[in-house]
Design a protein around this motif. Structure first.
Motif, PDB file in Angstrom:
ATOM      1  N   PHE A  32      63.262 -11.776  44.957  1.00 44.27           N
ATOM      2  CA  PHE A  32      62.371 -11.221  43.871  1.00 44.27           C
ATOM      3  C   PHE A  32      60.836 -11.104  44.504  1.00 44.27           C
ATOM      4  O   PHE A  32      60.055 -10.064  44.478  1.00 44.27           O
ATOM      5  CB  PHE A  32      62.356 -11.569  42.530  1.00 44.27           C
ATOM      6  N   VAL A  35      60.394  -8.987  47.265  1.00 41.71           N
ATOM      7  CA  VAL A  35      60.207  -7.267  46.875  1.00 41.71           C
ATOM      8  C   VAL A  35      58.923  -7.256  46.256  1.00 41.71           C
ATOM      9  O   VAL A  35      58.367  -6.281  46.598  1.00 41.71           O
ATOM     10  CB  VAL A  35      61.513  -7.138  45.791  1.00 41.71           C
ATOM     11  N   CYS A  36      58.687  -8.139  45.472  1.00 38.93           N
ATOM     12  CA  CYS A  36      57.184  -7.693  44.879  1.00 38.93           C
ATOM     13  C   CYS A  36      56.049  -7.855  45.647  1.00 38.93           C
ATOM     14  O   CYS A  36      55.172  -7.011  45.569  1.00 38.93           O
ATOM     15  CB  CYS A  36      57.019  -8.802  43.626  1.00 38.93           C
ATOM     16  N   ILE A  38      56.097  -7.060  48.906  1.00 36.94           N
ATOM     17  CA  ILE A  38      56.142  -5.714  49.636  1.00 36.94           C
ATOM     18  C   ILE A  38      55.428  -4.538  48.856  1.00 36.94           C
ATOM     19  O   ILE A  38      54.930  -3.682  49.176  1.00 36.94           O
ATOM     20  CB  ILE A  38      57.216  -5.475  50.483  1.00 36.94           C
ATOM     21  N   LEU A  39      55.997  -4.675  47.431  1.00 38.44           N
ATOM     22  CA  LEU A  39      55.991  -3.656  46.664  1.00 38.44           C
ATOM     23  C   LEU A  39      54.507  -3.261  46.281  1.00 38.44           C
ATOM     24  O   LEU A  39      53.853  -2.350  46.654  1.00 38.44           O
ATOM     25  CB  LEU A  39      56.726  -3.776  45.387  1.00 38.44           C
ATOM     26  N   CYS A  42      52.228  -2.569  49.583  1.00 39.26           N
ATOM     27  CA  CYS A  42      52.243  -1.273  50.014  1.00 39.26           C
ATOM     28  C   CYS A  42      51.360  -0.285  48.999  1.00 39.26           C
ATOM     29  O   CYS A  42      50.863   0.401  49.389  1.00 39.26           O
ATOM     30  CB  CYS A  42      53.718  -0.937  49.961  1.00 39.26           C
ATOM     31  N   CYS A  43      51.599  -0.678  47.789  1.00 36.38           N
ATOM     32  CA  CYS A  43      50.660   0.335  46.825  1.00 36.38           C
ATOM     33  C   CYS A  43      49.180  -0.037  47.269  1.00 36.38           C
ATOM     34  O   CYS A  43      48.583   0.948  46.865  1.00 36.38           O
ATOM     35  CB  CYS A  43      51.176  -0.573  45.324  1.00 36.38           C
ATOM     36  N   TYR A  46      48.595   1.337  51.307  1.00 32.61           N
ATOM     37  CA  TYR A  46      48.827   2.410  51.534  1.00 32.61           C
ATOM     38  C   TYR A  46      48.845   3.487  50.356  1.00 32.61           C
ATOM     39  O   TYR A  46      49.272   4.722  50.311  1.00 32.61           O
ATOM     40  CB  TYR A  46      50.533   2.579  52.091  1.00 32.61           C
ATOM     41  N   ARG A  47      47.714   3.360  49.564  1.00 33.66           N
ATOM     42  CA  ARG A  47      47.424   4.338  48.485  1.00 33.66           C
ATOM     43  C   ARG A  47      46.671   5.465  49.137  1.00 33.66           C
ATOM     44  O   ARG A  47      46.061   5.271  50.454  1.00 33.66           O
ATOM     45  CB  ARG A  47      46.451   3.660  47.667  1.00 33.66           C
ATOM     46  N   GLU A  48      46.592   6.457  48.506  1.00 31.51           N
ATOM     47  CA  GLU A  48      45.943   7.828  49.086  1.00 31.51           C
ATOM     48  C   GLU A  48      44.486   7.522  49.119  1.00 31.51           C
ATOM     49  O   GLU A  48      44.028   7.279  47.894  1.00 31.51           O
ATOM     50  CB  GLU A  48      46.525   8.848  48.314  1.00 31.51           C
ATOM     51  N   ARG A  49      44.034   7.852  50.088  1.00 27.62           N
ATOM     52  CA  ARG A  49      42.434   7.884  50.286  1.00 27.62           C
ATOM     53  C   ARG A  49      42.009   8.792  51.474  1.00 27.62           C
ATOM     54  O   ARG A  49      42.789   9.044  52.376  1.00 27.62           O
ATOM     55  CB  ARG A  49      42.079   6.332  50.291  1.00 27.62           C
ATOM     56  N   HIS A  52      43.170   8.820  55.399  1.00 30.37           N
ATOM     57  CA  HIS A  52      44.536   8.041  55.472  1.00 30.37           C
ATOM     58  C   HIS A  52      45.719   9.088  55.599  1.00 30.37           C
ATOM     59  O   HIS A  52      45.587   9.806  54.410  1.00 30.37           O
ATOM     60  CB  HIS A  52      44.569   6.835  54.581  1.00 30.37           C
ATOM     61  N   ARG A  53      46.421   9.017  56.416  1.00 28.97           N
ATOM     62  CA  ARG A  53      47.632  10.109  56.373  1.00 28.97           C
ATOM     63  C   ARG A  53      48.927   9.195  56.533  1.00 28.97           C
ATOM     64  O   ARG A  53      49.061   8.154  57.405  1.00 28.97           O
ATOM     65  CB  ARG A  53      47.342  10.949  57.742  1.00 28.97           C
ATOM     66  N   ALA A  54      49.913   9.575  55.784  1.00 29.24           N
ATOM     67  CA  ALA A  54      51.174   8.833  55.869  1.00 29.24           C
ATOM     68  C   ALA A  54      52.011   9.080  57.370  1.00 29.24           C
ATOM     69  O   ALA A  54      51.740  10.030  58.129  1.00 29.24           O
ATOM     70  CB  ALA A  54      52.172   9.579  54.922  1.00 29.24           C
ATOM     71  N   ALA A  55      52.431   8.072  57.831  1.00 26.83           N
ATOM     72  CA  ALA A  55      53.313   8.085  59.010  1.00 26.83           C
ATOM     73  C   ALA A  55      54.346   9.142  58.806  1.00 26.83           C
ATOM     74  O   ALA A  55      54.794   9.174  57.889  1.00 26.83           O
ATOM     75  CB  ALA A  55      53.689   6.705  59.592  1.00 26.83           C
TER      76      ALA A  55
END
Lengths: 285, 610, 210
Positions: A32, A35-36, A38-39, A42-43, A46-49, A52-55
């Motif tokens: 757990f 998981v947390c 990584i969760l 990532c948040c 890789y937040r939107e800013r 920054h563009r998603a792969a």
């Protein structure tokens, strides 16, 4: 510091249960936390800013498939296999322990709305004979294995001893079994007259059995062997004198209260097995 | 060879009865199901509050000085319902509350919310169809749910009260020991709800297989549709089992047949010998375990989609996600015995069931890998639907992993029928499904009603709900690990549970918080419906087919059935520069004949899942 | 996905085309089979667990009468096949006649079952001249007998109504060659009911006879 708190352990066999519990807690806890991590990672990462563009990848490449396979193997070997095999070993030890426990103290238990009744054999060592006695106090000696056969009169109940880590359904129509070996005496015990006194542990009912389910609780005394013998002899003597227990007026229904029991040798009949012929008329009505 | 079909455009009815009440339009039926589900969610939630109220202040609660404080009257409703006891809940009603909370939530709230409302609304829109395969059957399905719900509500008012033998309705308790009419109404209600779900399920399967738009291969379906498809398959296969079981239970109750009823008491009541109590449990759990996945699979599908949509990145491992969901479906049908480890079932069967149960963790782990892989290197937009989806990963992580405790045969001897189990299945069946469902409402509300819901209010709602729900169910697991049995109205009776009473009170407080924060949701829904800003066709910049339509869509959805050229997850494709998404309906990118997932095989083998 | 072409109402589809109705019926039959599976497994479990399946006071199920009934039901499946074959060849009148034959088969089946049930419920004359009423509350043997045959009988009743509706539509000329799949769907249901009966007949009637 523990995430969970288990109740006191007064059971020789229950050590295995607690071990599996804590092993499960740590292994799943690690999973757990992973998981947390990584969760939340990532948040944040890789937040939107701006800028920054998603792969762009679908996760269909050989590498990703290998990751899936590796994770499956890890989960299977690291979690499933560990926990399943430990749990099974505990269960097997438990199932095999019953035969040895039969050499100790044997008790027959019957659940009915909303009380447990306990049947002890008399000097003849046999159940279902007139010298048995029936009580609502569950008294067992300490450090001696206790084998229990359980039946239910009306609906399903579940025989529950939290400190012994035991739970076993009482099912109408079949006989189920349980055993345990208590390692600690209860605060209360048996006085010089062979009567119970003082604070006891508890037998609970863990399966919804009707409106009084919550009150289906009996005292459970774990006492030294000499006290247990004294209590046993006193009950037997009382039985000979045909003294009944001081119960509420409406509960003194001698047929219901005492006229049950079965020979110990009648084993549990799992579903699909051939049941014995219906009980004789006098035995249960 | 499968052939695709499509409906012709029909003139929509003008009579409001046919337009809004007995509507054939899947979008209207979806909204009807949504209202139905929200109503029952409120009823079930209220019952949960009653349960938590009782557990916070049980009858024999000791005060600091050792005197018994006793129960508190339930606010407002208490005096109306139980004037004789001064507003304090009687123990009988506690059992009713537990039973009805469970069955209403499972059959009348969560299932209609995800499979009913979103299944109806989304399937034709997302696969590119004008309506369900059988619009009439669809309408019938909803109008079968209505009498089923009425039966459930009515059972509160009959003599003896509603059913009180748990949502499992274990046999002798639900037959000889339940003389009232309530139990029979309960059984009939659930059989009817089952019939409705079977009608819906056959319709969903047929629609998904035969009514997809050209180019919409099975491997280009949004994962929501996959989740709904698997749910429909499990519904169709396993609801008849429990319906048969409940019919036998009804026969036991009213014709005194001997299926499940046995024991001394039953014999005294005139039942012939020979019934098998465990047979009922087997029949119930053969259905009961798939039911867990029936409610959760659509939520998984929606979460998988939403994570990709708002991470602006293709869903990671689409094919493995589908396979994992399918594998879980298959496994879910062979693990029912783990509900019966201490029931007196043959212990050798227990081994098989335990092993199969642990195997479920493998596809579940793959789901987690793919969800997290979707977030990895994304560009995450923290909209309200996304926040709910992220919290589903969190709570389902808690719920799924604690399943490993309960799957172990040995440990189940101790944990069976404890609050640990209750916490576990609420995390999986309730928290993750509820949060996923709320996220779905926030996400598709603009498409349903053409208006946006309020985002800041939604985020507050998300925060309060997620935190309080996590505390509630984690608290339940905590008291359960200490040995707290489930379904006891008065835990304070047990001396050994006294250290847990404070935790119980805390859990109840968190539950009240969770309940009242739904007021924000209700306010947001009402405000959004009447005064939300117009949504436009594609407010979230998403790729699935419903976003190519106006909000709300026309009665026949598509003027012309679109041809699909891409998978559902074309985000940030480096081939396109002007925007970061590419709708499924848009023409192929120049130079690239098909998107990478186009190589997927055709759908001939899909029924193999059954 | 064979054709992207729209399906028009008046188009004659090639035989064996999977129409939505047919697909839905297959899915439903899978569903229904699970419902029967629950009853049949209840029967098997109760019977395996029972020390004496048929109590001395209860009659054995009437094998000969029901054997005849089974034969009638199988025959009605055959006539259903002929009805489908006729409509595939465009012979509407022949289809109507075959449907009527099927309908009569179904009704006769239900009639015989009614006779059987009422005999059992009111008691049967035995060699000693005694009457033993076999009511549903006389134990798992009677309970499973009535539940399994009753649930199947319910399906036959639905099937008879379904056939009757289709027969009336056929008589009114509403079913033409292009609608052959509707008869096929009806046939699927009827054959399923027939198949289930063969299983039920085997386990309920034949096995006790040994």
């Amino acid at each position: 510091m523990h995430i969970f708190q288990l109740p006191p352990l007064h059971s020789e066999w229950g050590v295995g249960i607690d071990e599996v519990f804590w092993l499960s807690t740590y292994l799943t806890g690690i999973a757990f936390l992973a998981v947390c991590a990584i969760l939340f990672g990532c948040c944040i990462l890789y937040r939107e800013r701006p800028g920054h563009r998603a792969a762009y990848f679908h996760g269909n490449s050989k590498l990703h498939l290998a990751m899936t396979g590796a994770l499956s193997a890890l989960v299977f070997l690291g979690l499933d296999y560990q926990l399943e095999s430990r749990g099974r070993r505990v269960m097997e030890a438990y199932k095999q322990g019953f035969a040895a426990a039969e050499a100790g103290v044997r008790v027959q238990v019957r659940g009915q709305q909303f009380k447990w009744y306990f049947r002890y054999h008399g000097p003849d060592g046999k159940f279902g004979t007139p010298d048995d006695f029936v009580t609502t106090d569950f008294v067992v000696p300490v450090d001696v294995p206790v084998a229990v056969q359980i039946q239910a009169k009306d609906v399903i109940h579940s025989f529950y001893l939290p400190f012994q880590r035991i739970k076993q359904d009482a099912v109408p129509g079949i006989t189920t079994t349980a055993w345990f070996q208590a390692t600690m005496t209860s605060p209360g015990g048996i006085d010089a007259n062979g009567e119970v006194h003082g604070e006891s542990y508890e037998v609970g009912c863990a399966e919804l059995c009707g409106s009084g389910h919550t009150n289906m609780r009996n005292p459970f005394y774990v006492v030294p062997m000499d006290q247990f013998r004294r209590w046993n002899e006193r009950r037997h003597q009382e039985e000979l004198e045909e003294e009944f227990f001081n119960m509420g007026e409406d509960e003194i229904d001698t047929d219901v209260f005492r006229n049950w029991g079965w020979p110990w040798e009648v084993r549990s009949q799992p579903l699909g097995g051939r049941a014995p012929r219906p009980a004789k008329a006098g035995e249960e009505s | 060879m499968l052939r695709r079909y499509e409906h012709h455009i029909h003139e929509p009815p003008t009579n409001p009865i046919w337009k809004y009440v007995f509507s054939y339009d899947h979008k209207i039926i979806g909204i009807q199901f949504l209202i139905y589900a929200l109503f029952f969610l409120a009823v079930g939630g209220l019952l949960a509050m009653m349960i938590r109220w009782q557990l916070a202040w049980p009858a024999s609660l000791p005060g600091p000085d050792g005197t018994i404080l006793g129960s508190k009257p339930f606010p407002i409703l208490g005096m109306m319902l139980w004037p004789n006891s001064g507003g304090i809940m009687p123990p009988d009603f506690y059992n009713i509350a537990v039973t009805m909370h469970g069955s209403i939530m499972v059959f009348f709230a969560i299932s209609p919310l995800l499979a009913g409302a979103f299944g109806n609304f989304l399937i034709p829109l997302q696969i590119g169809a004008r309506d369900m395969a059988f619009p009439f059957l669809n309408m019938l399905s909803f109008w079968t749910m209505v009498p089923a719900g009425i039966l459930m509500i009515a059972s509160f008012f009959v003599e003896g009260g509603a059913a009180q033998s748990g949502w499992t309705a274990y046999a002798p308790l639900s037959t000889v020991a339940a003389p009232g009419l309530g139990q029979s109404l309960w059984l009939l209600g659930i059989i009817l709800a089952g019939v409705a779900s079977i009608m819906g399920g056959t319709n969903y399967i047929t629609t998904i297989i035969l009514y997809r738009a050209p180019g919409m291969t099975m491997m280009r379906l949004p994962l929501t549709i996959w989740g709904l498809f698997f749910t429909a398959v499990l519904n169709v296969l396993y609801l008849p089992v429990v319906a048969s079981g409940f019919m036998m239970l009804l026969l036991d109750r009213h014709l005194m047949t001997t299926f499940f009823t046995t024991g001394v008491y039953a014999a005294a009541e005139g039942f012939a010998p020979g019934g098998q109590v465990l047979l009922y449990q087997h029949i119930f759990w053969v259905f009961g375990h798939p039911e867990v996945y029936i409610v959760i699979l659509p939520a998984w599908g929606m979460v998988s989609d939403l994570l990709s949509f708002f991470a602006r990145k293709p869903a990671f491992g689409y094919r493995e996600t589908v396979l994992a969901m399918g594998m879980i479906c298959v496994l879910s049908t062979v693990v029912w015995g783990h509900h019966m480890f201490v029931s007196g079932m043959n212990p050798y069967l227990g081994r098989v069931f335990s092993m199969a149960t642990f195997m479920v963790s493998i596809p579940s782990a793959i789901l987690f890998l793919n969800w997290l892989g979707t977030l990895y290197k994304g560009s995450i937009r923290f909209t309200t639907p996304m926040l709910f989806s992220l919290s589903v990963i969190f709570v389902f992580g808690l719920g799924g992993l604690t399943g490993l405790f309960n799957g172990s045969q040995g440990l189940d001897l101790y944990l069976h029928d404890s609050y640990f189990v209750v916490g576990h299945f609420h995390f999986t069946m309730a928290a993750s499904v509820f949060l996923g469902g709320l996220g779905a409402v926030y996400f598709w509300f603009p498409k349903m009603f053409g208006r946006m819901m309020n985002e800041p209010l939604g985020k507050v709602h998300w925060l309060l709900t997620t935190i309080s729900v996590t505390i509630v169910f984690a608290g339940m697991m905590y008291v359960g690990a200490y040995g707290h049995m489930r379904r006891v109205a008065d835990p304070a009776v047990y001396q050994f549970l006294h250290p847990m009473l404070k935790v119980n009170t805390m859990v109840s407080m968190a539950a009240f918080c969770a309940f009242f924060s739904q007021a924000l949701f209700a306010a947001n829904l009402i405000h959004g419906f009447f005064a939300g800003p117009p949504a436009g066709d594609n407010p979230w910049e998403c790729t699935t087919l419903e976003w190519s339509l106006s909000s709300p869509p026309k009665p026949h959805n598509f003027d012309e059935i679109p041809t699909v050229h891409h998978g559902p997850f074309e985000y940030n494709n480096p081939e396109i520069d002007d925007k970061d998404w590419l709708g499924q309906w848009e023409p192929p990118i120049g130079g690239l004949p098909e998107a990478p997932e186009a190589g997927a095989s055709d759908d001939a083998g899909e029924e193999g899942e059954e | 996905m064979g054709h992207d072409k729209d399906h028009h109402e008046d188009e004659i589809l090639p035989h064996g085309t999977l129409t939505p109705g047919k697909f839905c019926m297959w899915v439903f039959l899978g569903s229904d089979a699970m419902g029967f599976a629950a009853f049949i497994s209840a029967y098997i479990v109760l019977r395996m667990a029972s020390p004496q399946w048929i109590p001395d006071t209860l009659p054995e199920p009437p094998v000969v009468l029901t054997g005849i009934n089974t034969f009638i039901l199988i025959c009605s499946s055959v006539t259903m096949v002929f009805a489908y074959q006729s409509i595939c060849q465009g012979k509407v009148r022949a289809m109507n006649n075959w449907l009527l034959a099927t309908l009569i088969g179904g009704i006769v089946f239900l009639g015989i079952q009614y006779v059987e049930w009422s005999h059992l419920l009111h008691g049967m004359e035995t060699a000693e001249g005694q009457w033993y009423p076999m009511t549903p509350d006389t134990g798992p043997y009677a309970a499973t007998f009535y539940a399994c045959t009753g649930y199947h009988g319910l399906h036959v009743t639905v099937g008879v109504i379904y056939i009757f509706v289709m027969w009336v539509r056929g008589m009114l000329g509403h079913i033409q060659e292009k609608d052959s799949s509707e008869i096929e769907i009806l046939g699927l249901y009827w054959h399923f009911v027939d198949l289930v009966w063969i299983i039920l007949f085997t386990i309920i009637y034949l096995i006790p006879a040994f």
